[in-house]
Design a protein around this motif. Sequence first.
Motif, mmCIF file in Angstrom:
data_model
loop_
_atom_site.group_PDB
_atom_site.id
_atom_site.type_symbol
_atom_site.label_atom_id
_atom_site.label_comp_id
_atom_site.label_asym_id
_atom_site.label_seq_id
_atom_site.Cartn_x
_atom_site.Cartn_y
_atom_site.Cartn_z
ATOM 1 N N ASP A 189 0.718 -1.369 -0.113
ATOM 2 C CA ASP A 189 -0.085 0.060 0.026
ATOM 3 C C ASP A 189 0.810 1.216 0.117
ATOM 4 O O ASP A 189 0.636 2.092 0.707
ATOM 5 C CB ASP A 189 -1.029 0.077 1.240
ATOM 6 C CG ASP A 189 -1.882 1.153 1.158
ATOM 7 O OD1 ASP A 189 -2.305 1.391 0.001
ATOM 8 O OD2 ASP A 189 -2.601 1.356 2.225
ATOM 9 N N ASP A 190 1.948 1.326 -0.965
ATOM 10 C CA ASP A 190 2.521 2.550 -1.108
ATOM 11 C C ASP A 190 3.576 2.730 0.129
ATOM 12 O O ASP A 190 3.772 4.049 0.418
ATOM 13 C CB ASP A 190 1.771 3.711 -1.693
ATOM 14 C CG ASP A 190 2.724 4.758 -2.294
ATOM 15 O OD1 ASP A 190 3.713 4.351 -2.739
ATOM 16 O OD2 ASP A 190 2.226 5.770 -2.113
ATOM 17 N N TYR A 191 3.889 1.816 0.871
ATOM 18 C CA TYR A 191 4.226 2.006 2.186
ATOM 19 C C TYR A 191 3.456 2.534 3.440
ATOM 20 O O TYR A 191 4.176 2.751 4.597
ATOM 21 C CB TYR A 191 5.885 2.786 2.079
ATOM 22 C CG TYR A 191 6.824 2.399 0.805
ATOM 23 C CD1 TYR A 191 6.779 0.735 0.975
ATOM 24 C CD2 TYR A 191 7.588 3.118 0.211
ATOM 25 C CE1 TYR A 191 7.818 0.442 0.010
ATOM 26 C CE2 TYR A 191 8.567 2.453 -0.628
ATOM 27 C CZ TYR A 191 8.592 1.236 -0.840
ATOM 28 O OH TYR A 191 9.576 0.773 -1.758
ATOM 29 N N TYR A 192 2.365 2.403 3.053
ATOM 30 C CA TYR A 192 1.443 2.997 4.377
ATOM 31 C C TYR A 192 1.055 1.809 4.954
ATOM 32 O O TYR A 192 -0.030 1.837 5.928
ATOM 33 C CB TYR A 192 0.283 3.923 3.692
ATOM 34 C CG TYR A 192 0.687 5.205 3.084
ATOM 35 C CD1 TYR A 192 1.078 6.029 4.152
ATOM 36 C CD2 TYR A 192 0.739 5.366 1.924
ATOM 37 C CE1 TYR A 192 1.275 7.333 3.756
ATOM 38 C CE2 TYR A 192 1.149 6.673 1.429
ATOM 39 C CZ TYR A 192 1.362 7.669 2.308
ATOM 40 O OH TYR A 192 1.888 9.037 2.117
ATOM 41 N N ALA A 193 1.174 0.403 4.497
ATOM 42 C CA ALA A 193 0.873 -0.504 5.274
ATOM 43 C C ALA A 193 1.035 -0.796 6.646
ATOM 44 O O ALA A 193 2.294 -0.179 7.145
ATOM 45 C CB ALA A 193 1.015 -1.959 4.533
ATOM 46 N N GLU A 194 0.486 -1.218 7.680
ATOM 47 C CA GLU A 194 0.887 -1.295 9.085
ATOM 48 C C GLU A 194 2.088 -2.243 9.184
ATOM 49 O O GLU A 194 2.456 -3.409 8.739
ATOM 50 C CB GLU A 194 -0.013 -1.967 9.820
ATOM 51 C CG GLU A 194 -0.065 -2.202 11.292
ATOM 52 C CD GLU A 194 -1.117 -2.707 11.945
ATOM 53 O OE1 GLU A 194 -0.970 -2.772 13.303
ATOM 54 O OE2 GLU A 194 -2.471 -3.160 11.488
ATOM 55 N N GLY A 195 3.077 -1.547 9.898
ATOM 56 C CA GLY A 195 4.358 -2.288 10.342
ATOM 57 C C GLY A 195 5.365 -1.881 9.399
ATOM 58 O O GLY A 195 6.531 -2.326 9.520
ATOM 59 N N VAL A 196 5.030 -0.977 8.214
ATOM 60 C CA VAL A 196 6.163 -0.903 7.450
ATOM 61 C C VAL A 196 6.429 0.641 7.509
ATOM 62 O O VAL A 196 6.019 1.652 7.992
ATOM 63 C CB VAL A 196 5.613 -0.601 6.004
ATOM 64 C CG1 VAL A 196 6.541 -0.181 5.007
ATOM 65 C CG2 VAL A 196 5.072 -1.828 5.806
ATOM 66 N N ASN A 197 7.883 0.773 7.653
ATOM 67 C CA ASN A 197 8.956 2.060 8.114
ATOM 68 C C ASN A 197 8.959 2.657 6.719
ATOM 69 O O ASN A 197 9.901 2.250 5.961
ATOM 70 C CB ASN A 197 9.977 1.913 8.929
ATOM 71 C CG ASN A 197 10.811 2.787 9.123
ATOM 72 O OD1 ASN A 197 10.519 3.947 8.481
ATOM 73 N ND2 ASN A 197 11.770 2.817 10.184
ATOM 74 N N ALA A 198 8.013 3.569 6.451
ATOM 75 C CA ALA A 198 8.148 4.248 5.013
ATOM 76 C C ALA A 198 9.360 4.887 4.842
ATOM 77 O O ALA A 198 9.705 5.008 3.849
ATOM 78 C CB ALA A 198 6.859 5.205 4.944
ATOM 79 N N ASP A 199 9.938 5.596 5.872
ATOM 80 C CA ASP A 199 11.017 6.334 5.983
ATOM 81 C C ASP A 199 12.080 5.611 5.480
ATOM 82 O O ASP A 199 13.055 5.892 4.569
ATOM 83 C CB ASP A 199 11.430 6.978 6.977
ATOM 84 C CG ASP A 199 12.777 7.958 7.066
ATOM 85 O OD1 ASP A 199 12.504 8.887 6.499
ATOM 86 O OD2 ASP A 199 13.708 7.672 7.463
ATOM 87 N N PHE A 200 12.434 4.275 6.221
ATOM 88 C CA PHE A 200 13.481 3.622 5.782
ATOM 89 C C PHE A 200 13.362 2.996 4.232
ATOM 90 O O PHE A 200 14.157 2.997 3.624
ATOM 91 C CB PHE A 200 13.517 2.363 6.611
ATOM 92 C CG PHE A 200 14.560 0.891 6.280
ATOM 93 C CD1 PHE A 200 15.594 1.381 6.747
ATOM 94 C CD2 PHE A 200 14.017 0.061 5.429
ATOM 95 C CE1 PHE A 200 16.573 0.139 6.318
ATOM 96 C CE2 PHE A 200 14.788 -0.722 5.066
ATOM 97 C CZ PHE A 200 16.176 -0.794 5.757
ATOM 98 N N GLN A 201 11.915 2.524 3.802
ATOM 99 C CA GLN A 201 11.885 2.131 2.670
ATOM 100 C C GLN A 201 12.261 3.236 1.318
ATOM 101 O O GLN A 201 12.896 2.900 0.417
ATOM 102 C CB GLN A 201 10.266 1.740 2.202
ATOM 103 C CG GLN A 201 9.953 0.637 3.239
ATOM 104 C CD GLN A 201 10.891 -0.849 2.954
ATOM 105 O OE1 GLN A 201 11.374 -1.453 3.785
ATOM 106 N NE2 GLN A 201 11.340 -1.042 1.790
ATOM 107 N N ARG A 202 12.123 4.601 1.846
ATOM 108 C CA ARG A 202 12.140 5.414 0.753
ATOM 109 C C ARG A 202 13.708 5.880 0.558
ATOM 110 O O ARG A 202 14.061 6.513 -0.535
ATOM 111 C CB ARG A 202 11.230 6.446 1.068
ATOM 112 C CG ARG A 202 9.922 6.188 0.730
ATOM 113 C CD ARG A 202 8.956 7.454 0.539
ATOM 114 N NE ARG A 202 7.547 6.910 0.444
ATOM 115 C CZ ARG A 202 6.614 6.979 1.283
ATOM 116 N NH1 ARG A 202 6.823 7.354 2.565
ATOM 117 N NH2 ARG A 202 5.439 6.960 1.107
#
Length: 465
Positions: A189-202
């Motif tokens: 979900d474009d890194y908005y999924a629960e438990g996903v660290n969006a900052d780390f991924q990007r």
Amino acid sequence: MNTQEIVQKLWNLCNVLRDDGITFHQYVTELTYILFLKMAKETGMEEKISVEYRWDVLSQKEGVDLKTYYRQLLLDLGSKGSGTVKQIYNDAKSNIDEPRNLAKIIKNIDQLDWYSAKEEGLGNLYEGLLEKNANEKKSGAGQYFTPRSLINMMVQLMDPQPGELFNDPACGTFGFGIAMDHYLKEKYDDYYAEGVNADFQRNQALTGCELVPDTHRLALMNAMLHNIGSPIYLGDTLSSFGERLKEYDLVLTNPPFGTKRGGERPTRTDLTYKSSNKQLNFLQHIYRSLKTNGKARAAVVLPDNVLFQDGDGVKVRKDLLNKCNLHTILRLPVGIFYAQGVKTNVLFFTRGKTEENNTQEVWYYDMRTNMPSFGKTNSLKESNFNAFVEAYNTKVRSKVSDERWNRFTIETISGKGYSLDLGLIADKKNGNGETLLEPNVIAKKAMNEIEGIMHDLKSIINELQ
């Protein structure tokens, strides 16, 4: 106007630069310098660029003033800029000598349908431009360009997870990183999924290293337009610089083919078997760069010589089989790279927790023998990999009924001097390229011919009587 149409319009602008003697590859680099400024405006990222060098200022310049201003822009953004801006314009030089040509490119870019481009994704637009460059044989960029279908298949089978650290040590324009990002965004979900660290991924998860400065610029631009801020290093993985590239969960790559200039060996101190063969050195780097947790994995495109080369080749393959579980080798079809006669494979392996005896058997899938040659007129599609993907994902691999799918034990491999040049099925074509028939078909055909001869003989005998 869709992305494909916009890409074609951008590509047609290269005709403007023919009089300046600019090559296709130089054209894409020149276009990147200008596109960056326009895209920064369209994406609201102009705060990263000095006010005097923003798009609206550039687009108002004309004649000799434009040429002088543009050259100063390149110099200042490369020396006084910061972050990605400084990296993209580092040592940037323009090969456009005629101000009218420069003005025409700027004007045409300004008049593109940027609303549609943003709707479809500026990253997709730029990727399309890079692929167009690779598909143009005169550019030379496609000699070892990795087809998107092959990249997507490799990413799918590696199944990256949020929180894993990825690297491509020979990243080119960052195609594997972009595909990895797309796969993860769709799945989570474009890194908005629960438990996903969006900052780390990007900003940390997807890394790369590229040796060639102009290609490095294209990789940075490509990543930026896909909202990827992870580090993409400019450096030589086979030099001491590459020693810092380690502790990765995932490596996917297509290293450059060939040998080091003059047959020299790498300058790294941590490779056990130093060779003049680039691929053997890259292979060592890759499996050594993986974490030793039993989960870190890699998928690597390598030419046939890595599978059978003597000397250092034997030592590196034995080391690989010990340190990793080399569970699968895909023998790729010919024609997917523009370099004539290049035969390639994908090696899939997982780094073990120990240093010994991690490979017990290797499964091969032959997509080369009795297959069509792929190329510009017959492009390699993701659907061409369906049978291999199904075999790869089958839990009990021995139950797969496919003649192209075969297993070789470590005992068999060691008995062949650790050669991995295995798994090719019988060729059904003779030396003239004609298809050879199956034995039962040959027998049936022979019987029909014999029956025909017998019938003719009876007719002759009847006539004589």
